[in-house]
Design an enzyme around this catalytic site. Structure first.
Site, PDB file in Angstrom:
ATOM      1  N   LYS A 174       6.042   5.252  -1.538  1.00 54.23           N
ATOM      2  CA  LYS A 174       7.159   5.832  -0.757  1.00 54.23           C
ATOM      3  C   LYS A 174       8.435   5.572  -1.242  1.00 54.23           C
ATOM      4  CE  LYS A 174       4.776   6.430   3.689  1.00 54.23           C
ATOM      5  NZ  LYS A 174       4.584   5.913   4.858  1.00 54.23           N
ATOM      6  N   ASP A 183      -3.630  -0.053   8.730  1.00 54.81           N
ATOM      7  CA  ASP A 183      -2.475   0.827   8.737  1.00 54.81           C
ATOM      8  C   ASP A 183      -2.273   1.836   9.804  1.00 54.81           C
ATOM      9  OD1 ASP A 183       0.004   1.943   7.346  1.00 54.81           O
ATOM     10  OD2 ASP A 183      -1.214   3.512   6.332  1.00 54.81           O
ATOM     11  N   HIS A 234      -6.040   4.411   0.394  1.00 58.95           N
ATOM     12  CA  HIS A 234      -5.529   4.110   1.837  1.00 58.95           C
ATOM     13  C   HIS A 234      -5.344   5.369   2.852  1.00 58.95           C
ATOM     14  CE1 HIS A 234      -1.229   4.522   0.726  1.00 58.95           C
ATOM     15  NE2 HIS A 234      -1.029   4.599   2.235  1.00 58.95           N
ATOM     16  N   HIS A 235      -5.335   6.441   2.427  1.00 61.69           N
ATOM     17  CA  HIS A 235      -5.569   7.579   3.312  1.00 61.69           C
ATOM     18  C   HIS A 235      -6.612   8.444   2.988  1.00 61.69           C
ATOM     19  CE1 HIS A 235      -1.485   7.489   4.983  1.00 61.69           C
ATOM     20  NE2 HIS A 235      -1.078   7.248   3.936  1.00 61.69           N
ATOM     21  N   HIS A 293       0.849  -1.051  -0.009  1.00 58.53           N
ATOM     22  CA  HIS A 293       0.241  -0.069  -0.018  1.00 58.53           C
ATOM     23  C   HIS A 293       0.940   1.178  -0.002  1.00 58.53           C
ATOM     24  CE1 HIS A 293       0.821  -0.259   4.427  1.00 58.53           C
ATOM     25  NE2 HIS A 293       0.675   0.659   4.475  1.00 58.53           N
ATOM     26  N   ASP A 294       1.939   1.203   0.365  1.00 58.18           N
ATOM     27  CA  ASP A 294       3.056   2.161   0.409  1.00 58.18           C
ATOM     28  C   ASP A 294       4.019   2.485  -0.440  1.00 58.18           C
ATOM     29  OD1 ASP A 294       1.817   4.074   2.392  1.00 58.18           O
ATOM     30  OD2 ASP A 294       2.900   2.884   4.072  1.00 58.18           O
ATOM     31  N   HIS A 354       2.882  10.119  -2.211  1.00 58.79           N
ATOM     32  CA  HIS A 354       3.205   8.776  -2.308  1.00 58.79           C
ATOM     33  C   HIS A 354       2.027   7.781  -3.003  1.00 58.79           C
ATOM     34  CE1 HIS A 354       1.267   8.148   1.724  1.00 58.79           C
ATOM     35  NE2 HIS A 354       1.382   6.687   1.295  1.00 58.79           N
TER      36      HIS A 354
END
Length: 147
Positions: free
Chosen positions: A7, A87, A58-59, A3-4, A32
């Site tokens: 980054k 998360d 996801h944010h 998911h990240d 990201h």
């Protein structure tokens, strides 16, 4: 960690900064999600499509206050709603270069406070039903990622 994946495109000076990010650094960090979506854009298969959607969403927040699309409620994919909560819980109970780990019960209380705001109510309810399993994971996999 998929998911990240975006980054990977964020400078280490921002990722590993001790203390609060400046507004310009926060803007770079928020990119990201888009980077992750782009990195997974030309992949194939259902799992990779889920990974792309999760990277992008996801944010997002249940109340629409998230980013990048300010999606809200049912407009956020179910898998992204689940990963968002997991998360945040992981981030809260883990040490980071900019903060100490929270006690699990304090993180649990924060998740409850954010029910219907940051998190989908059904995800919080599922989290609470399985909270003992989260504690078991923390016990079996102690935080070694912090600086």
């Amino acid at each position: 960690m998929m998911h990240d994946i975006g980054k990977l495109m964020v400078p280490n000076e921002i990722l590993e900064k001790k203390g609060r990010l400046l507004p310009v650094e926060e803007a770079v960090m928020r990119q990201h999600v888009g980077y992750g979506g782009m990195m997974l854009e030309n992949t194939s298969g259902k799992i990779m499509e889920y990974a792309r959607v999760i990277a992008l969403q996801h944010h997002e927040r249940w109340d629409g206050g998230g980013y990048p699309g300010h999606l809200f409620g049912e407009h956020i994919s179910p898998v992204s709603r689940i990963v968002s909560l997991a998360d945040v819980f992981d981030a809260l109970v883990s040490r980071r270069s900019y903060k100490p780990a929270w006690l699990p019960d304090d993180a649990r209380a924060e998740i409850i406070r954010q029910r219907g705001k940051q998190f989908a109510p059904e995800c919080v309810d599922a989290f609470l039903r399985t909270y003992d399993q989260f504690l078991e994971i923390i016990k079996n996999y102690p935080d070694r990622s912090a600086v």
